[in-house]
Design a protein around this motif. Structure first.
Motif, mmCIF file in Angstrom:
data_model
loop_
_atom_site.group_PDB
_atom_site.id
_atom_site.type_symbol
_atom_site.label_atom_id
_atom_site.label_comp_id
_atom_site.label_asym_id
_atom_site.label_seq_id
_atom_site.Cartn_x
_atom_site.Cartn_y
_atom_site.Cartn_z
ATOM 1 N N GLY A 1 0.806 -1.209 0.000
ATOM 2 C CA GLY A 1 0.000 0.000 0.000
ATOM 3 C C GLY A 1 0.842 1.263 0.000
ATOM 4 N N GLU A 2 2.048 1.201 -0.607
ATOM 5 C CA GLU A 2 2.962 2.336 -0.613
ATOM 6 C C GLU A 2 3.172 2.851 -2.034
ATOM 7 O OE1 GLU A 2 6.558 1.163 1.347
ATOM 8 O OE2 GLU A 2 5.670 1.276 3.352
ATOM 9 N N TYR A 3 3.680 4.073 -2.114
ATOM 10 C CA TYR A 3 3.980 4.714 -3.392
ATOM 11 C C TYR A 3 5.469 4.559 -3.666
ATOM 12 C CZ TYR A 3 -0.592 6.815 -2.527
ATOM 13 O OH TYR A 3 -1.926 7.001 -2.272
ATOM 14 N N TYR A 4 5.794 3.746 -4.678
ATOM 15 C CA TYR A 4 7.194 3.405 -4.923
ATOM 16 C C TYR A 4 7.832 4.330 -5.961
ATOM 17 C CZ TYR A 4 6.262 -1.006 -2.503
ATOM 18 O OH TYR A 4 5.931 -1.958 -1.576
ATOM 19 N N LEU A 5 9.032 4.771 -5.669
ATOM 20 C CA LEU A 5 9.776 5.582 -6.631
ATOM 21 C C LEU A 5 10.086 4.790 -7.897
ATOM 22 C CD1 LEU A 5 11.149 8.350 -7.079
ATOM 23 C CD2 LEU A 5 13.210 7.380 -6.057
ATOM 24 N N THR A 6 10.249 3.483 -7.770
ATOM 25 C CA THR A 6 10.570 2.656 -8.931
ATOM 26 C C THR A 6 9.492 2.717 -10.002
ATOM 27 O OG1 THR A 6 9.645 0.777 -7.712
ATOM 28 C CG2 THR A 6 12.036 1.041 -7.675
ATOM 29 N N ASP A 7 8.249 3.053 -9.629
ATOM 30 C CA ASP A 7 7.169 3.131 -10.619
ATOM 31 C C ASP A 7 7.351 4.306 -11.580
ATOM 32 O OD1 ASP A 7 6.014 0.911 -9.507
ATOM 33 O OD2 ASP A 7 4.523 2.008 -8.332
ATOM 34 N N VAL A 8 8.264 5.213 -11.251
ATOM 35 C CA VAL A 8 8.576 6.320 -12.166
ATOM 36 C C VAL A 8 9.064 5.774 -13.501
ATOM 37 C CG1 VAL A 8 10.224 8.204 -12.569
ATOM 38 C CG2 VAL A 8 9.013 8.039 -10.386
#
Length: 446
Positions: A195-202
């Motif tokens: 349920g977190e916002y990952y920098l890798t999704d950039v």
């Protein structure tokens, strides 16, 4: 530095529960400075236009530590730790007017090298991910590359057998164009197990826009992260081993290398000699040809060429030793300047003092510099002779070529070439010692 403007974001919000500590993880010390100080130190190689540290757990403590390490750094607060992407998003408002490359580092990853950082900052791609060939890829996210650069980052739990066989893995460090981050970060999702916002999704969002995404690689040892006390100890050992090897390569003599401990910024000139069991705190410079004898502790000081220190001496912040100064055993010096040729042989404290050339400080001398509220200075001129067990009650000045008698308490200024005596008159009682001892023995026998 690079031709393009750079800004630095250091993520330092985590609690670090595995450290079993009330202290924020990034404030645990490695090489005598907080972990976050290593990221800030390497970041200086970029001469960044702005530095933002993202704090969360123990934010006030982190803020105070960062203010000492990098006064120009700004603090962004991540009140809830909702992932690396969310953390970077909290920093972006402080970079709202910045145009250039943003580099994201981690406050618990202390060994990223300057060359690696410069490669990230100068790469022409819109997004650059730092990767490494892992000896044991384990549960790292895999970097899947192709003809057009980095295609995607696949987390271990989502990877098939072929992807898990990839040894090129993600370090978490990233560089990206500031405008791109401002556009993409608000669109990150948290549809994952954590349920977190990952920098890798950039990476995926940037590629969907047709942006260029690439990988820069480094040695695995640069990516070592600190999560436990054991890992902190391992990192300390690794740092010290490299620092000792570097000193030896630079022409420094280490009598027993394994017992010498360096700080992150220790600077020692060639042909200096360092004895065993010497500990360097932050901010120490030892010039070429100086010698630090065994069992000394130095912090925030400067030792000039030809000076000797120790054994068993302590130099505290603000100690400045001129050329050919001798500081002997059980001497402590703080916030004091010793000019060329000064000799302080043993058992002495000099605080808030200015000592002139070639002056000799006798054993047991103390500058009484603190009145319980304020510090006061002692000034001693050139070629003076301070007798053993002199108490110099500051503020006070002893002139050039002046002398103080042993056992004196000096409370007033001493003119040039004068002799100052400040002790009680001796009284001698003939035969009293024998009679007193006889009386004491008789009393004990009763």
């Amino acid at each position: 530095m690079t031709d393009n403007p750079a800004a630095l974001i250091v993520l330092a919000a985590g609690q670090g529960s595995r450290m079993q500590s009330d202290l924020p993880k990034v404030l645990h010390r490695l090489a005598a400075v907080p972990l976050v100080g290593h990221a800030l130190a390497v970041g200086r190689a970029l001469e960044p236009a702005q530095i933002v540290v993202v704090a969360g757990h123990g934010a006030d403590q982190v803020r105070k530590a960062v203010a000492k390490l990098e006064p120009d750094a700004q603090i962004a607060l991540q009140e809830e730790q909702l992932g690396t992407g969310h953390a970077v998003l909290q920093a972006m408002p402080l970079l709202q007017d910045f145009q250039g490359r943003v580099i994201v580092l981690y406050g618990d990853t202390p060994f990223i090298g300057e060359d690696t950082l410069l490669a990230l900052a100068s790469h022409p791609a819109d997004v650059v991910v730092l990767g490494f060939e892992a000896a044991d890829p384990g549960r790292y996210g895999r970097l899947v590359t192709g003809p057009e650069g980095l295609e995607r980052i696949v987390e271990f739990k989502d990877a098939d057998a072929a992807t898990r066989a990839i040894r090129l893995v993600n370090s978490g460090v990233m560089a990206a164009d500031a405008d791109l981050l401002r556009d993409i970060l608000p669109r990150l999702g948290n549809q994952n197990a954590s349920g977190e916002y990952y920098l890798t999704d950039v990476v995926a969002l940037a590629r969907a826009q047709g942006r260029r995404v690439e990988v820069v690689t480094c040695d695995e040892e640069e990516t070592l992260g600190i999560n436990t006390r054991a890992e902190l100890a391992e990192a300390e050992a690794a740092f010290q081993a490299r620092a000792r090897a570097r000193a030896l390569e630079d022409g420094v003599t280490l009598s027993d290398p394994a017992t010498v401990w360096f700080a992150l910024d220790t600077c020692i000139g060639r042909d200096a000699i360092i004895g065993q069991n010497v500990v360097f705190g932050p901010g120490v410079t030892v010039e070429s040809g100086a010698e630090i004898l065994p069992f000394c502790h130095l912090e925030g000081c400067h030792v000039s060429a030809g000076a000797t220190v120790g054994p068993f001496a302590r130099l505290r912040p603000g100690a400045e030793l001129g050329g050919d100064v001798h500081v002997g055993n059980f001497v402590e010096i703080k916030n004091s300047v010793l000019a060329e040729g000064v000799k302080v042989g043993h058992l002495t404290y000099l605080g808030d003092a200015q000592i002139g050339e070639r002056t000799n400080i006798g054993a047991g001398t103390v500058t009484c510099n603190y009145d319980g509220v304020s510090k006061h200075r002692t000034q001693i001129g050139a070629d003076a002779f301070i007798g053993s067990d002199t108490m110099l009650v500051a503020p006070v000045r002893v002139g050039a070529r002046a002398m103080t008698g042993s056992g004196s308490v000096i409370t007033e200024d001493v003119p040039d070439e004068a002799l100052a005596l400040g002790r009680a008159k001796q009284v001698t009682k003939p035969g009293l010692a024998t009679r007193l001892m006889q009386a004491l023995r008789q009393k004990k026998g009763n």
